[in-house]
Design an enzyme around this catalytic site. Structure first.
Site, PDB file in Angstrom:
ATOM      1  N   ASP A 110       0.818  -1.220   0.000  1.00 60.57           N
ATOM      2  CA  ASP A 110       0.000   0.000   0.000  1.00 60.57           C
ATOM      3  C   ASP A 110       0.844   1.259   0.000  1.00 60.57           C
ATOM      4  O   ASP A 110       0.387   2.321   0.423  1.00 60.57           O
ATOM      5  CB  ASP A 110      -0.947  -0.005   1.210  1.00 60.57           C
ATOM      6  CG  ASP A 110      -0.201  -0.103   2.525  1.00 60.57           C
ATOM      7  OD1 ASP A 110       1.014  -0.371   2.509  1.00 60.57           O
ATOM      8  OD2 ASP A 110      -0.838   0.093   3.574  1.00 60.57           O
ATOM      9  N   LYS A 161       4.467   1.644  15.849  1.00 53.40           N
ATOM     10  CA  LYS A 161       3.398   2.494  16.390  1.00 53.40           C
ATOM     11  C   LYS A 161       3.731   2.995  17.813  1.00 53.40           C
ATOM     12  O   LYS A 161       3.053   2.667  18.788  1.00 53.40           O
ATOM     13  CB  LYS A 161       2.058   1.727  16.411  1.00 53.40           C
ATOM     14  CG  LYS A 161       1.721   0.952  15.131  1.00 53.40           C
ATOM     15  CD  LYS A 161       1.091   1.812  14.079  1.00 53.40           C
ATOM     16  CE  LYS A 161       0.668   1.175  12.808  1.00 53.40           C
ATOM     17  NZ  LYS A 161       1.241   0.053  12.185  1.00 53.40           N
ATOM     18  N   ASP A 221       1.861   6.194   2.244  1.00 53.22           N
ATOM     19  CA  ASP A 221       1.088   5.004   2.583  1.00 53.22           C
ATOM     20  C   ASP A 221      -0.365   5.417   2.428  1.00 53.22           C
ATOM     21  O   ASP A 221      -0.862   6.252   3.177  1.00 53.22           O
ATOM     22  CB  ASP A 221       1.398   4.621   4.041  1.00 53.22           C
ATOM     23  CG  ASP A 221       0.437   3.585   4.602  1.00 53.22           C
ATOM     24  OD1 ASP A 221      -0.690   3.439   4.085  1.00 53.22           O
ATOM     25  OD2 ASP A 221       0.802   2.913   5.577  1.00 53.22           O
TER      26      ASP A 221
HETATM   27  N1  GDD Z   1      -0.419 -11.338   2.836  1.00 49.80           N
HETATM   28  C1  GDD Z   1      -0.665 -10.591   3.914  1.00 49.80           C
HETATM   29  N2  GDD Z   1      -1.167 -11.204   5.019  1.00 49.80           N
HETATM   30  N3  GDD Z   1      -0.468  -9.264   3.854  1.00 49.80           N
HETATM   31  C2  GDD Z   1      -0.737  -8.534   4.974  1.00 49.80           C
HETATM   32  C3  GDD Z   1      -1.252  -9.106   6.148  1.00 49.80           C
HETATM   33  C4  GDD Z   1      -1.470 -10.532   6.166  1.00 49.80           C
HETATM   34  O1  GDD Z   1      -1.915 -11.122   7.153  1.00 49.80           O
HETATM   35  N4  GDD Z   1      -1.425  -8.119   7.064  1.00 49.80           N
HETATM   36  C5  GDD Z   1      -1.033  -6.975   6.475  1.00 49.80           C
HETATM   37  N5  GDD Z   1      -0.634  -7.214   5.204  1.00 49.80           N
HETATM   38  C6  GDD Z   1      -0.113  -6.253   4.234  1.00 49.80           C
HETATM   39  C7  GDD Z   1      -1.065  -5.088   3.998  1.00 49.80           C
HETATM   40  O2  GDD Z   1      -1.910  -5.386   2.897  1.00 49.80           O
HETATM   41  C8  GDD Z   1      -0.086  -3.964   3.688  1.00 49.80           C
HETATM   42  O3  GDD Z   1       0.268  -3.955   2.312  1.00 49.80           O
HETATM   43  C9  GDD Z   1       1.160  -4.323   4.484  1.00 49.80           C
HETATM   44  O4  GDD Z   1       1.050  -5.707   4.800  1.00 49.80           O
HETATM   45  C10 GDD Z   1       1.318  -3.509   5.789  1.00 49.80           C
HETATM   46  O5  GDD Z   1       0.135  -3.614   6.545  1.00 49.80           O
HETATM   47  P1  GDD Z   1      -0.641  -2.320   7.056  1.00 49.80           P
HETATM   48  O6  GDD Z   1      -1.807  -2.781   7.832  1.00 49.80           O
HETATM   49  O7  GDD Z   1      -0.866  -1.367   5.938  1.00 49.80           O
HETATM   50  O8  GDD Z   1       0.422  -1.752   8.097  1.00 49.80           O
HETATM   51  P2  GDD Z   1       0.654  -0.239   8.547  1.00 49.80           P
HETATM   52  O9  GDD Z   1       0.510   0.692   7.418  1.00 49.80           O
HETATM   53  O10 GDD Z   1      -0.159   0.013   9.774  1.00 49.80           O
HETATM   54  O11 GDD Z   1       2.192  -0.298   9.033  1.00 49.80           O
HETATM   55  C11 GDD Z   1       3.198  -0.854   8.207  1.00 49.80           C
HETATM   56  O12 GDD Z   1       3.561   0.042   7.175  1.00 49.80           O
HETATM   57  C12 GDD Z   1       4.162   1.285   7.623  1.00 49.80           C
HETATM   58  C13 GDD Z   1       4.519   2.083   6.407  1.00 49.80           C
HETATM   59  O13 GDD Z   1       3.368   2.434   5.737  1.00 49.80           O
HETATM   60  C14 GDD Z   1       4.426  -1.191   9.064  1.00 49.80           C
HETATM   61  O14 GDD Z   1       5.309  -1.922   8.248  1.00 49.80           O
HETATM   62  C15 GDD Z   1       5.083   0.064   9.614  1.00 49.80           C
HETATM   63  O15 GDD Z   1       6.267  -0.270  10.316  1.00 49.80           O
HETATM   64  C16 GDD Z   1       5.431   0.995   8.462  1.00 49.80           C
HETATM   65  O16 GDD Z   1       5.992   2.220   8.957  1.00 49.80           O
HETATM   66 MG    MG Z   2      -0.195   0.563   5.488  1.00 49.36          MG
END
Ligand code: GDD
Ligand code: MG
Length: 365
Positions: A110, A161, A221
């Site tokens: 994303d 977080k 993001d």
């Molecule tokens: N296949 C799979 N299975 N993908 C997953 C799963 C799962 O169970 N859970 C989450 N994802 C994918 C989401 O689709 C997304 O592309 C990515 O992993 C990160 O998940 P998010 O839910 O978007 O996390 P976030 O935005 O809160 O935090 C993450 O991204 C940040 C940067 O945007 C973390 O990696 C943070 O450390 C980082 O700063």
């Molecule tokens: Mg994200």
């Protein structure tokens, strides 16, 4: 890169914060300037000598396969792997371990950015790292993974977080990693497991080979509707180094645009659209294919997906309207986010910031 690498893109999340846009459309398929978000990510990767992209999927997976097929249309080779249950960020990569060896890339699915993967992999190899995490500066680090480094770029601390008082830097995990396959030994099979909470922090305690690669190109993001809309503003204004839309107005094939339509700013209209007499389109505006905008309607700073109908004199500002919405005569929407198949009755003024679930009808009562 000399030799070709594989890349895993994590596309299995529920996109909860992007609702109501993601009830029926997975986040990677959310149209972004009229193509699925993931297409931007794949095309960006495709320019960096990648042998295969593995899509680690869980939620609403079929539409991705239907659209991207084997990847050849996009100049890449794609493999789809479905999880039995959501495995989390690290568990999802463990789940595709049999397709990986040596050095590979992992991307959150994303993120819109133009990180130079080739130079990131060079950096990783030069430092003989086991993990290299891309970092980018942000204004509010508490909603990300905050990464502290020493002067030579080694990661000292990773806090996912963090609470405001735990924030020691504005450099965050940009959601892009270069990994060596031995790191996968740290992840238990068939288990929900997180890189951010369960792999990186303990690694820092017992190895010295987690490095950070900082970049300050465009990064977003697109996790919420506000960020989704901001991403459109940024793409259209050229802030993302995206030179695709140099023209102010881009009109798709087979459109019927009345000569009296007033355009200002950047406006993109998909194929097979009808735009009637006296309509005002004030960019940034993106209109998906098969939309109809009737006489004297006004659309400003908004994104419409496909098959949206805007009736006469309706006013739409800073809003996102998913597929098949129908917006009645003289209605008024500002900062609204509508799921697919929403009907807004004639003359209805939505509360600013309204979020409407797919299939709902909003009236004046
Ligand atoms: N296949 C799979 N299975 N993908 C997953 C799963 C799962 O169970 N859970 C989450 N994802 C994918 C989401 O689709 C997304 O592309 C990515 O992993 C990160 O998940 P998010 O839910 O978007 O996390 P976030 O935005 O809160 O935090 C993450 O991204 C940040 C940067 O945007 C973390 O990696 C943070 O450390 C980082 O700063
Ligand atoms: Mg994200």
């Amino acid at each position: 890169m000399k030799d070709k690498l594989k890349a895993v893109i994590l596309v299995g999340g529920h996109g909860t914060r992007l609702r109501p846009l993601t009830y029926n459309t997975p986040k990677p398929m959310v149209p972004t300037v009229n193509v699925p978000f993931l297409e931007h990510v794949i095309r960006n990767l495709g320019g960096h000598n990648i042998s295969e992209i593995i899509l680690a999927q869980y939620y609403l997976a079929e539409s991705m396969q239907d659209y991207f097929g084997d990847g050849s249309k996009f100049g890449v080779r794609l493999r789809y792997v479905m999880e039995e249950s959501p495995r989390g960020t690290a568990g999802a990569v463990k789940n595709v371990e049999k397709y990986l060896d040596g050095t590979f890339l992992v991307l959150n699915g994303d993120i819109f950015h133009n990180c130079d993967f080739t130079s990131m992999v060079k950096f990783h190899r030069r430092h003989k790292a086991q993990v290299t995490i891309a970092l980018t500066p942000v204004e509010n680090p508490t909603i990300y993974g905050v990464v502290e480094t020493d002067s030579r770029g080694k990661v000292k601390r990773f806090t996912e977080k963090p609470k405001p008082e735990e924030v020691t830097t504005n450099m965050i995990n940009a959601g892009t990693y270069v990994l060596e396959s031995e790191v996968l030994q740290r992840i238990p099979p068939d288990t929900k497991y997180s890189f951010e909470r369960e792999v990186f922090p303990p690694m820092l305690a017992d190895t010295k080979s987690v490095y950070a690669y900082s970049f300050d190109n465009y990064w977003m993001d697109m996790g919420t509707p506000e960020k989704y809309l901001q991403l459109h503003r940024d793409i259209l204004s050229g802030k993302c180094d995206n030179r695709l839309f140099e023209k102010d107005v881009t009109i798709g094939d087979k459109c019927d645009i009345h000569p009296s339509v007033q355009f200002s700013g950047k406006v993109i209209i998909g194929d097979n659209c009808v735009v009637g007499h006296g309509v005002r389109l004030t960019g940034p505006v993106v209109i998906g294919p098969h939309c109809t905008i009737l006489e004297n309607a006004v659309i400003a700073d908004s994104v419409l997906w496909h098959d949206v109908a805007i009736e006469q004199r309706a006013i739409i500002k800073s809003s996102v309207l998913a597929d098949n919405c129908d917006i009645g005569d003289d209605s008024y929407l500002v900062d609204a986010v509508l799921g697919d198949h929403v009907t807004v009755d004639a003359g209805c003024k939505l509360k600013p910031g309204a979020r409407v679930l797919p299939g709902e009808t909003v009236g004046n009562t």
